[in-house]
Design a protein around this motif. Structure first.
Motif, mmCIF file in Angstrom:
data_model
loop_
_atom_site.group_PDB
_atom_site.id
_atom_site.type_symbol
_atom_site.label_atom_id
_atom_site.label_comp_id
_atom_site.label_asym_id
_atom_site.label_seq_id
_atom_site.Cartn_x
_atom_site.Cartn_y
_atom_site.Cartn_z
ATOM 1 N N MET A 1 72.266 90.163 39.983
ATOM 2 C CA MET A 1 73.283 89.489 40.741
ATOM 3 C C MET A 1 72.692 88.202 41.320
ATOM 4 N N ALA A 2 73.440 87.121 41.171
ATOM 5 C CA ALA A 2 73.024 85.843 41.747
ATOM 6 C C ALA A 2 73.368 85.809 43.233
ATOM 7 N N ILE A 3 72.527 85.122 44.002
ATOM 8 C CA ILE A 3 72.779 84.925 45.425
ATOM 9 C C ILE A 3 72.900 83.433 45.672
ATOM 10 N N VAL A 4 73.957 83.046 46.387
ATOM 11 C CA VAL A 4 74.213 81.645 46.701
ATOM 12 C C VAL A 4 73.995 81.456 48.198
ATOM 13 N N VAL A 5 73.241 80.424 48.576
ATOM 14 C CA VAL A 5 72.971 80.139 49.985
ATOM 15 C C VAL A 5 73.933 79.041 50.442
ATOM 16 N N LEU A 6 74.605 79.299 51.570
ATOM 17 C CA LEU A 6 75.625 78.390 52.090
ATOM 18 C C LEU A 6 75.332 78.036 53.535
ATOM 19 N N ARG A 7 75.814 76.881 53.965
ATOM 20 C CA ARG A 7 75.694 76.530 55.382
ATOM 21 C C ARG A 7 77.084 76.431 55.997
ATOM 22 N N GLU A 8 77.180 76.964 57.198
ATOM 23 C CA GLU A 8 78.411 76.899 57.982
ATOM 24 C C GLU A 8 78.247 75.723 58.936
ATOM 25 N N LEU A 9 79.167 74.781 58.884
ATOM 26 C CA LEU A 9 79.043 73.569 59.690
ATOM 27 C C LEU A 9 79.930 73.624 60.926
ATOM 28 N N ALA A 28 75.133 77.799 61.080
ATOM 29 C CA ALA A 28 74.404 78.962 60.576
ATOM 30 C C ALA A 28 74.233 78.839 59.069
ATOM 31 N N VAL A 29 73.288 79.582 58.535
ATOM 32 C CA VAL A 29 73.060 79.643 57.091
ATOM 33 C C VAL A 29 73.387 81.067 56.645
ATOM 34 N N HIS A 30 74.151 81.176 55.557
ATOM 35 C CA HIS A 30 74.609 82.480 55.065
ATOM 36 C C HIS A 30 74.223 82.659 53.598
ATOM 37 N N ALA A 31 74.226 83.897 53.150
ATOM 38 C CA ALA A 31 74.028 84.221 51.741
ATOM 39 C C ALA A 31 75.280 84.933 51.242
ATOM 40 N N ALA A 32 75.656 84.623 50.023
ATOM 41 C CA ALA A 32 76.830 85.243 49.413
ATOM 42 C C ALA A 32 76.503 85.635 47.984
ATOM 43 N N PRO A 33 77.147 86.682 47.494
ATOM 44 C CA PRO A 33 76.953 87.007 46.078
ATOM 45 C C PRO A 33 77.587 85.927 45.211
ATOM 46 N N GLY A 34 77.048 85.724 44.043
ATOM 47 C CA GLY A 34 77.627 84.772 43.113
ATOM 48 C C GLY A 34 78.953 85.273 42.559
ATOM 49 N N ASP A 35 79.849 84.352 42.304
ATOM 50 C CA ASP A 35 81.147 84.699 41.709
ATOM 51 C C ASP A 35 80.901 85.176 40.279
ATOM 52 N N PRO A 36 81.360 86.361 39.927
ATOM 53 C CA PRO A 36 81.103 86.866 38.570
ATOM 54 C C PRO A 36 81.830 86.069 37.482
ATOM 55 N N SER A 39 79.915 80.753 37.109
ATOM 56 C CA SER A 39 78.475 80.693 37.321
ATOM 57 C C SER A 39 78.114 79.640 38.375
ATOM 58 N N GLY A 40 77.311 80.042 39.365
ATOM 59 C CA GLY A 40 76.842 79.128 40.390
ATOM 60 C C GLY A 40 77.737 79.005 41.608
ATOM 61 N N ASP A 41 78.949 79.515 41.549
ATOM 62 C CA ASP A 41 79.856 79.477 42.695
ATOM 63 C C ASP A 41 79.702 80.755 43.512
ATOM 64 N N PRO A 42 79.932 80.654 44.840
ATOM 65 C CA PRO A 42 79.870 81.870 45.654
ATOM 66 C C PRO A 42 81.141 82.696 45.508
ATOM 67 N N ASP A 43 81.027 83.970 45.807
ATOM 68 C CA ASP A 43 82.195 84.834 45.850
ATOM 69 C C ASP A 43 83.029 84.459 47.085
ATOM 70 N N ASP A 44 84.132 85.139 47.344
ATOM 71 C CA ASP A 44 85.042 84.774 48.434
ATOM 72 C C ASP A 44 84.460 84.993 49.829
ATOM 73 N N ARG A 45 83.514 85.926 49.965
ATOM 74 C CA ARG A 45 82.960 86.250 51.286
ATOM 75 C C ARG A 45 81.441 86.351 51.214
ATOM 76 N N THR A 46 80.794 86.049 52.349
ATOM 77 C CA THR A 46 79.341 86.188 52.447
ATOM 78 C C THR A 46 79.002 87.675 52.562
#
Length: 78
Positions: A1-9, A28-36, A39-46
């Motif tokens: 499973m891919a993990i995408v790192v996101l920042r909350e502004l 804050a900085v969050h991690a989310a699963p990759g969208d199945p 490729s490379g996009d985060p899923d809907d929720r962290t």
């Protein structure tokens, strides 16, 4: 499973009170699963359950990269 790192502004008005865009600070900085499906996009929720719609993706960096660690040191710490 891919993990995408996101920042909350957090956006605040400019200190010069001029007609400019609000200044964005990292809340804050969050991690989310990759969208199945995309490729490379985060899923809907962290992983902690927050929606990823308004978050920005951080550029991918090598694990243990001191530049990435220094850049985000103390993020999300009150």
């Amino acid at each position: 499973m891919a993990i995408v790192v996101l920042r909350e502004l957090r956006k605040e008005p400019s200190e010069d009170f001029g007609p400019v865009e609000p200044v964005a600070y990292i809340e804050a900085v969050h991690a989310a699963p990759g969208d199945p499906d995309v490729s490379g996009d985060p899923d809907d929720r962290t992983f902690c359950g927050k929606p990823t719609l308004d978050m920005e993706r951080l550029p991918a960096r090598r694990a243990g990269c001191p530049v990435a660690a220094a850049q985000h040191a103390g993020v999300g710490v009150p």
